[in-house]
Design an enzyme around this catalytic site. Structure first.
Site, PDB file in Angstrom:
ATOM      1  N   ALA A  64       0.870  -1.176   0.000  1.00  0.00           N
ATOM      2  CA  ALA A  64       0.000   0.000   0.000  1.00  0.00           C
ATOM      3  C   ALA A  64       0.905   1.224   0.000  1.00  0.00           C
ATOM      4  O   ALA A  64       2.062   1.151   0.441  1.00  0.00           O
ATOM      5  CB  ALA A  64      -0.869  -0.012   1.248  1.00  0.00           C
ATOM      6  N   GLY A 109       0.650  -5.065   0.801  1.00  0.00           N
ATOM      7  CA  GLY A 109      -0.538  -5.101  -0.058  1.00  0.00           C
ATOM      8  C   GLY A 109      -0.267  -5.757  -1.407  1.00  0.00           C
ATOM      9  O   GLY A 109      -1.200  -6.241  -2.062  1.00  0.00           O
ATOM     10  N   GLU A 112      -0.559  -9.348  -0.743  1.00  0.00           N
ATOM     11  CA  GLU A 112      -1.995  -9.588  -0.519  1.00  0.00           C
ATOM     12  C   GLU A 112      -2.776  -9.583  -1.836  1.00  0.00           C
ATOM     13  O   GLU A 112      -3.706 -10.369  -2.020  1.00  0.00           O
ATOM     14  CB  GLU A 112      -2.546  -8.531   0.453  1.00  0.00           C
ATOM     15  CG  GLU A 112      -2.001  -8.728   1.871  1.00  0.00           C
ATOM     16  CD  GLU A 112      -2.344  -7.569   2.793  1.00  0.00           C
ATOM     17  OE1 GLU A 112      -1.986  -6.423   2.465  1.00  0.00           O
ATOM     18  OE2 GLU A 112      -2.975  -7.803   3.832  1.00  0.00           O
ATOM     19  N   GLU A 132       4.426  -5.262   7.250  1.00  0.00           N
ATOM     20  CA  GLU A 132       3.645  -4.200   7.901  1.00  0.00           C
ATOM     21  C   GLU A 132       4.050  -3.962   9.343  1.00  0.00           C
ATOM     22  O   GLU A 132       3.971  -2.847   9.846  1.00  0.00           O
ATOM     23  CB  GLU A 132       2.146  -4.528   7.841  1.00  0.00           C
ATOM     24  CG  GLU A 132       1.521  -4.422   6.462  1.00  0.00           C
ATOM     25  CD  GLU A 132       1.604  -5.704   5.649  1.00  0.00           C
ATOM     26  OE1 GLU A 132       2.378  -6.615   6.025  1.00  0.00           O
ATOM     27  OE2 GLU A 132       0.910  -5.777   4.627  1.00  0.00           O
TER      28      GLU A 132
END
Ligand code: COA
Length: 259
Positions: A64, A109, A112, A132
């Site tokens: 992200a 992300g 993911e 993270e």
């Protein structure tokens, strides 16, 4: 679309995340475009299979966008990750096969997103991580659930708590990717060949196999709801502010471990 490139050839749509200078980090705008492009492709009868990849040779998606994540408070964080869950669930439940061609970093992300796809193939230079925790947060785009499904509880917890990067070969060994190809060129050739094969299979059976396999995992149940809650909780901590600030200032984070 500003952040995605879409090409369609012989029934195969290739979506390329196109923020190469930022290692294809997923900002909110890119997420919105991903939502739109999958909605559009779902109704395009001439498209049978999707390949998802990142622009350049270095990165699939490096996570992200930390500059945006840094600004989240608890309420906004819950909204952002709920929205991302909807988009990633839509990819996982997409009625046409979605193949991730992981051409470099698949971090946070990015890992993911690859895990939300139905299959993952990687080039030899790919690296995977859920880092993270180094930012004072947890995986928030489905990672706590999908990584556990794919590699098992012990390995998933080890990867998420350590933030360790693993090679493409190690990712294959633990079941995170289907196969590793020597070069990016071979990766794309392999994904296109597989996509072509899948595009010739019956459409309804294809859709129903995906649907039935997904039913096994019962998404969007408690684990996902818990992840949203826990991610938002992290975004109200000092360690989260420090972790993301340190990244932007290119320095090591100094965590205080208080709330
Ligand atoms: N969010 C926002 N920007 C990111 C990013 C992310 N997740 N990952 C990389 N970038 C940006 C960098 O800030 C840099 O931008 P700049 O040139 O404007 O300074 C650019 O992409 C290139 O990255 P850089 O860090 O210079 O490349 P590198 O080869 O030295 O390091 C990584 C590569 C992947 C190790 C490093 O970029 C990194 O740690 N990224 C964050 C990974 C992460 O924690 N992801 C999970 C987020 S939830």
């Amino acid at each position: 679309m500003k952040n995605l490139i879409l090409t369609i050839q012989e029934g195969i749509a290739t979506i390329t995340i196109n923020r190469e200078k930022k290692l294809n980090a997923l900002n909110f705008e890119t997420l919105a475009e991903l939502k739109q492009v999958f909605e559009d492709l779902s109704t395009q009868r001439e498209v049978s299979v999707i390949i998802l990849t990142g622009q350049g040779e270095k990165s699939f998606v490096a996570g992200a966008d930390i500059n945006e994540i840094h600004t989240l408070d608890k309420e906004k964080a819950e909204e952002v990750v709920t929205n991302a869950h909807h988009i990633f669930n839509a990819i996982e439940q997409f009625p046409k096969p979605v193949i991730a061609a992981v051409n470099g970093f698949a971090l946070g992300g990015g890992c993911e997103l690859a895990m939300a796809c139905h299959m993952r193939f990687a080039s030899e230079n790919a690296q995977f991580a859920q880092p993270e925790i180094n930012l004072g947060i947890i995986p928030g785009y489905g990672g706590t659930q999908r990584l556990t499904h794919l590699v098992g509880k012990g390995k998933a917890i080890e990867l998420m708590l350590s933030a360790d990067y693993i090679s493409a070969q190690e990712a294959k060994r633990i079941g995170l990717v289907n196969d590793v190809l020597e070069s990016q060129e071979e990766l794309y050739a392999h994904c296109r060949k597989l996509a072509k094969k899948l595009s010739e299979k019956p459409k309804i059976a294809t859709k129903l196999i995906i649907d039935a396999v997904n039913a096994h995992y019962q998404f969007d149940k408690d684990g996902f709801a818990q992840e949203i809650k826990n991610f938002a909780e992290c975004c109200s901590t000092d360690d989260f502010k420090e972790g993301t600030q340190a990244f932007m200032e290119k320095r090591k984070a100094n965590f205080k471990n208080n709330s």
